[in-house]
Design a protein around this motif. Sequence first.
Motif, PDB file in Angstrom:
ATOM      1  N   ASP A   1      39.676  -2.773  17.809  1.00  7.09           N
ATOM      2  CA  ASP A   1      39.688  -1.757  16.741  1.00  7.09           C
ATOM      3  C   ASP A   1      41.103  -1.303  16.362  1.00  7.09           C
ATOM      4  O   ASP A   1      41.395  -1.010  15.209  1.00  7.09           O
ATOM      5  N   GLN A   2      41.979  -1.245  17.346  1.00  2.00           N
ATOM      6  CA  GLN A   2      43.328  -0.715  17.086  1.00  2.00           C
ATOM      7  C   GLN A   2      44.091  -1.548  16.045  1.00  2.00           C
ATOM      8  O   GLN A   2      44.997  -1.055  15.387  1.00  2.00           O
ATOM      9  N   VAL A   3      43.670  -2.807  15.914  1.00  2.00           N
ATOM     10  CA  VAL A   3      44.338  -3.715  14.993  1.00  2.00           C
ATOM     11  C   VAL A   3      44.316  -3.182  13.556  1.00  2.00           C
ATOM     12  O   VAL A   3      45.256  -3.396  12.778  1.00  2.00           O
TER      13      VAL A   3
ATOM     14  N   PRO B   1      46.592  -6.127  23.986  1.00  2.00           N
ATOM     15  CA  PRO B   1      46.787  -7.562  23.725  1.00  2.00           C
ATOM     16  C   PRO B   1      46.320  -7.995  22.334  1.00  2.00           C
ATOM     17  O   PRO B   1      46.834  -8.977  21.799  1.00  2.00           O
ATOM     18  N   TYR B   2      45.376  -7.254  21.744  1.00  2.00           N
ATOM     19  CA  TYR B   2      44.886  -7.650  20.424  1.00  2.00           C
ATOM     20  C   TYR B   2      45.925  -7.409  19.326  1.00  2.00           C
ATOM     21  O   TYR B   2      45.920  -8.091  18.306  1.00  2.00           O
ATOM     22  N   LEU B   3      46.816  -6.450  19.529  1.00  2.00           N
ATOM     23  CA  LEU B   3      47.882  -6.253  18.527  1.00  2.00           C
ATOM     24  C   LEU B   3      48.714  -7.532  18.413  1.00  2.00           C
ATOM     25  O   LEU B   3      49.145  -7.927  17.328  1.00  2.00           O
ATOM     26  N   PHE B   4      48.939  -8.172  19.558  1.00  2.00           N
ATOM     27  CA  PHE B   4      49.733  -9.410  19.574  1.00  2.00           C
ATOM     28  C   PHE B   4      48.898 -10.593  19.061  1.00  2.00           C
ATOM     29  O   PHE B   4      49.394 -11.423  18.316  1.00  2.00           O
ATOM     30  N   ALA B   5      47.631 -10.626  19.474  1.00  2.11           N
ATOM     31  CA  ALA B   5      46.766 -11.742  19.067  1.00  2.11           C
ATOM     32  C   ALA B   5      46.608 -11.770  17.544  1.00  2.11           C
ATOM     33  O   ALA B   5      46.443 -12.834  16.952  1.00  2.11           O
TER      34      ALA B   5
ATOM     35  N   HIS C   1      51.673  -6.336  15.800  1.00  3.50           N
ATOM     36  CA  HIS C   1      52.421  -5.431  16.682  1.00  3.50           C
ATOM     37  C   HIS C   1      53.730  -4.956  16.056  1.00  3.50           C
ATOM     38  O   HIS C   1      54.241  -3.897  16.401  1.00  3.50           O
ATOM     39  N   GLY C   2      54.264  -5.759  15.100  1.00  2.00           N
ATOM     40  CA  GLY C   2      55.602  -5.476  14.557  1.00  2.00           C
ATOM     41  C   GLY C   2      55.766  -4.059  14.035  1.00  2.00           C
ATOM     42  O   GLY C   2      56.754  -3.375  14.343  1.00  2.00           O
TER      43      GLY C   2
END
Length: 419
Positions: A11-13, A30-34, A38-39
């Motif tokens: 969800d945070q994405v 980890p989902y921000l990176f996937a 994340h940038g």
Amino acid sequence: MSDSYPMPTEDQVNIDPYSLPLAEINVANPYLFAHDVHGKWFRRLRDEAPVHYCVDSFFGPYWSVTRYDDIMTVDTSHAVFSSEPVITIREPFEDFPLPMFIAMDPPKHDEQRKVVAPVVGPENLKNFESIIRERTADVLEHLPLGESFNWVERVSIELTTRMLATLFDFPFEERSKLTYWSDVATAVPGLGLIESEDERKQVMLECLEYFTGLWNERVNRPGGNDLVSMLAHGEATKNMGPVEYLGNLILLIVGGNDTTRNTMTASVLSLANNPDQFEKLVADPSLIPSMVAETIRWQTPLAHMRRTAKVDTELGGQQIRAGDKVVMWYVSGNRDERVFERPDDFIIDRPNVRKHLAFGFGIHRCMGNRLAELQLKILWEEILKRFERIELAGDVQRSVSVFVHGYTGLPVIAHPRRP
Ligand code: HEM
């Protein structure tokens, strides 16, 4: 890792980091990176809270250090910021901690590193060059032409696994075991490869058993330029217990595997997405080493390293207490606009291309950096000889991890050079 907090969710994405109060920002998902989002989270931290405390997270409370200069300060102050007990944001496996020299302070770190450093010393590197070139040519020659294939599997994993087998003098036909152990060592339980810490432990013990066989073969044989012989004969390592042997093996397997693998994939992805940079490279192949350095900055294959404060200290105006977890986000430092102009762009001839943080700094600076650069340089020399271009043929799949910043899939089509 905190038991009282649920696994991070996807969800945070979809959240805009600028919509949250700073205190609620948690970049360790980890989902921000996937999803490669994340940038903007890191940009906000760099600008507004460069040394930031996250009170609650799946990994427990932690400080994020996101600017280049602050990361450099932490990385080069090992007397204040310890590498023990572990160098990732995750806590060590409770019932199965693996000691390894990357997670040790002096003097033990220095003594053990000295034992294995010659494996990537100038003499070995010179000998490796022709082996790497031969293998690279072999892998490229066997690629399907004009049809889609997964670059990660066919090239990146294959080449780095072959290299690892050479470093360990590991039975070549069984080399896929190395990739498997490396993947299991860094996997998050429940996200695919393994289901539990117990399963990880079982696989790690299989790895130890296999390598104990190699140790026993080599311990009474003098010399040997491979990592197992070096560990078995080195003054500072020959009396290690089995678990410390396993820990150092995992360090050397993971260190040389994921990182170089993901850089290889990133180089294809970023050159395909930036045709002007690719043209520049084709016009002037002497830019290959600079392109390699830019890929390593742009990708930053290890997103972070973690330290633990040994004493109360101040960093960027924040009070850090002894025992606090301090995470250096290399992935952010390498995009710090205070140091790199247009940091999100891939520019193969940027003037300060070698200034990146992706290999770390200080006493733990990557031991295999020259080897990784050599593998990448040869790969691109051999690619340019054979292929006109490598075209993307589908969506890239990214690793679900806050540590290994990489790819699980990159579909491409290789177009051979016309005679
Ligand atoms: C592009 C490829 C690579 C990247 C980005 C990378 C990155 C890193 C980073 C960030 C560190 C920790 C630095 C610090 O804490 O200051 C490290 C340490 C290390 N790397 Fe690499 N690495 C790469 C390739 C390799 C290879 C090919 C090897 C194999 C020999 C290797 C072996 C190690 C070892 C043994 C350490 C621990 C050094 C110590 O604690 O003294 N790395 N690497």
